[in-house]
Design an enzyme around this catalytic site. Structure first.
Site, PDB file in Angstrom:
ATOM      1  N   ASP A 181       0.827  -1.201   0.000  1.00 48.10           N
ATOM      2  CA  ASP A 181       0.000   0.000   0.000  1.00 48.10           C
ATOM      3  C   ASP A 181       0.863   1.252   0.000  1.00 48.10           C
ATOM      4  O   ASP A 181       1.818   1.354   0.778  1.00 48.10           O
ATOM      5  CB  ASP A 181      -0.893  -0.023   1.249  1.00 48.10           C
ATOM      6  N   GLU A 204      14.808 -14.452  -0.529  1.00 43.56           N
ATOM      7  CA  GLU A 204      15.079 -15.595   0.352  1.00 43.56           C
ATOM      8  C   GLU A 204      13.972 -16.637   0.271  1.00 43.56           C
ATOM      9  O   GLU A 204      14.136 -17.774   0.734  1.00 43.56           O
ATOM     10  CB  GLU A 204      15.231 -15.133   1.804  1.00 43.56           C
TER      11      GLU A 204
END
Length: 549
Positions: free
Chosen positions: A209, A268
């Protein structure tokens, strides 16, 4: 003519060309009879979502919150607000979605928290506590006025006085949404750990957002705009936010370092993705900057196609500007969401079936990924609410010129003959408009000519043709009311023409094309012997024979 290279997609790059179905949890399905949609309700409707042939769901905020801005004011990043369910409900939802081949993307609000968040409660106590600098605090001007002239999107100054510290704090949105200080390294580390929490729970990505609001610049006044701006973050001309050039309060160069830290974390967890919401004066440039290369966001979208301007000239200019700037970056396109007037009203006051099919075809044939807001597949138009029915703070503040966002957030109509259209057994948090019953899912399911079934067919068609989901794009000048382009991937070349005129058109072209055997029924235009015939608001998609670019 504009061109961009074809993009090959690996399993980890599933998001390239994906169609993401946005769910506003409050309004999707109430499972426990409190009038508010919840996570178990979404779980009940997963088969419906999978039947649409979309690739992922995006869940608007469901985190613990005082709900001043309906979940975009987070007081606990790591828990589910009780009105939506529990963490166990969320885990079950993720598992069930994955079993149906659906990825799960969740909202993350990084730039600000609720003023009820423990971080802010500690920060505001004094100027020397461990989190004193975790938020953006500033002394008043000599006359006691706010530090700068920056405006809040919700109206009024972006600065709020706090008597505990005798300082102002920054809030780009509501007073109850203080901005975090991303210039403080501990803040960046802490917020990334909140993101990691959800990665560990198996989410596939994040919708970020207001991602260009994370860092602020020097505390200098923004200069005025020559012309009041509208639309660059859904801001209307009656909102003073549009009176300024936003040079210092957002979209700062330091934001790129934050995005790179975030991308490193996502890397990751192979196969995860990010899509950033960009609201800026020059949002297409920022989208390109934020997605170029492989060290920042995976995708970004802006409000450029969420304004009231549906002219083919504006749409084509937006697409071509984006393609000219983005390089190897990746856009995400949307024609509607929980912040703007519904597409069927904003672009077509009469909600005509032909136009709604045209807009759907326009969205699903562009290069990039797609966000499809719940109810767009039904052709839902904007609900008209009385002032006493409003709950959105923006609508309450700017009434009557602006009625806020409640009209696009009313509950999903599932069953035409049921009270509240099958959304809830009790009166819901926002009313279901009477005219939405005729557009309910069960009413459209069994109508072969419905927009719902046209949406399913076109989404399935997009899946079958890699040229549409991730191929090159070349735009062609054909007619001022027609957007025409080719999509190419591997050995497939598709010619697409979209007639934005209310008149039937017959155009001579230099291309030869042949019909596609698996073309959806909504594709009603034809190429024959170099001649293109398009009905009013018609759509033509055909296989190109020979060169068309």
């Amino acid at each position: 003519m504009s061109t961009i290279r074809d993009t090959q997609v690996s399993a980890h790059d599933w998001w390239r060309g994906a169609v993401i179905y946005q769910i506003y949890p409050r309004s999707f399905q109430d499972s426990n009879g409190d009038g508010i949609g919840d996570l178990p309700g979404i779980l009940e409707r997963l088969d419906y979502i999978a039947s649409l042939n979309v690739d992922a769901i995006w869940l608007s905020p469901f985190f613990t919150s005082p709900m001043k801005d309906f979940g975009y004011d987070i007081s606990d990043y790591r828990d589910v607000d009780p009105m939506f369910g529990t963490l166990e409900d969320f885990d079950r939802l993720v598992e069930a979605a994955h079993a149906r081949g659906l990825k799960v993307i969740i909202d993350q609000v990084l730039s600000h928290t609720s003023d009820a968040h423990p971080w802010f409660e500690e920060s505001r106590q004094s100027r020397d506590n461990p989190r004193a600098d975790w938020y953006v605090w500033a002394d008043p001007r000599p006359d006691g006025a706010p530090p700068t002239n920056w405006q809040s999107i919700f109206g009024g100054s972006a600065w709020q006085w706090d008597t505990r510290r005798c300082q102002y704090y920054l809030h780009n949105f509501l007073i109850e949404q203080p901005d975090l200080n991303f210039h403080h390294p501990e803040v960046v580390t802490a917020i990334l750990e909140e993101v990691r929490f959800w990665l560990e729970r198996g989410v596939d990505g994040f919708r970020l957002d207001a991602i260009n609001f994370c860092t602020h610049g020097e505390l200098k006044d923004n200069p005025p705009r020559r012309e009041i701006a509208e639309g660059f973050i859904g801001v209307r001309p009656d909102n003073p936010y549009g009176y300024q050039q936003h040079l210092h309060d957002k979209t700062q160069p330091e934001n790129l370092a934050v995005l790179e830290r975030l991308r490193s974390l996502l890397d990751e967890y192979p196969g995860t993705t990010s899509v950033g919401e960009v609201g800026d004066d020059d949002s297409l440039r920022v989208m390109a900057e934020y997605t170029r290369g492989d060290q920042r966001l995976h995708m970004a979208y802006s409000f450029d196609l969420l304004t009231e301007n549906a002219s083919p000239g504006h749409l084509l200019a937006t697409l071509q500007t984006m393609e000219a700037q983005i390089g190897d970056g990746w856009p995400c396109w949307a024609l509607g969401n929980h912040d703007v007037t519904r597409l069927a009203t904003r672009w077509d006051a009469e909600a005509s079936p032909a136009r709604l099919r045209l807009y759907l075809a326009f969205l699903l044939t562009q290069r990039g990924s797609v966000c499809l807001y719940q109810g767009e597949e039904l052709g839902l138009s904007e609900a008209q609410l009385r002032h006493d029915q409003l709950v959105d703070p923006a609508g309450i503040t700017f009434w009557p010129r602006y009625k806020g966002r409640d009209g696009c957030r009313t509950p999903m109509p599932w069953q035409a003959g049921e009270s509240h259209a099958g959304f809830s057994r009790v009166s819901p948090w926002l009313p279901v408009p009477d005219f939405h019953h005729a557009l309910a899912v069960d009413h459209q399911e069994h109508d072969p000519a419905s927009l719902l079934n046209a949406s399913r067919e076109l989404l399935a068609f997009r899946r079958r043709h890699p040229a549409l989901s991730r191929g090159e794009i070349h735009f062609h000048s054909l007619h001022e009311e027609v957007i025409c382009f080719t999509r190419l991937s591997g050995g497939e070349s598709l010619l697409i023409a979209l007639n934005f005129s209310a008149q039937a058109l017959t155009l001579e072209t230099a291309w030869r094309a042949e019909a596609l055997e698996d073309a959806p029924g909504m594709i009603n235009g034809h190429w024959q012997a170099g001649r293109l015939t398009l009905p009013p608001h018609g759509v033509a998609i055909a296989r190109c024979v020979g060169e068309a670019h």
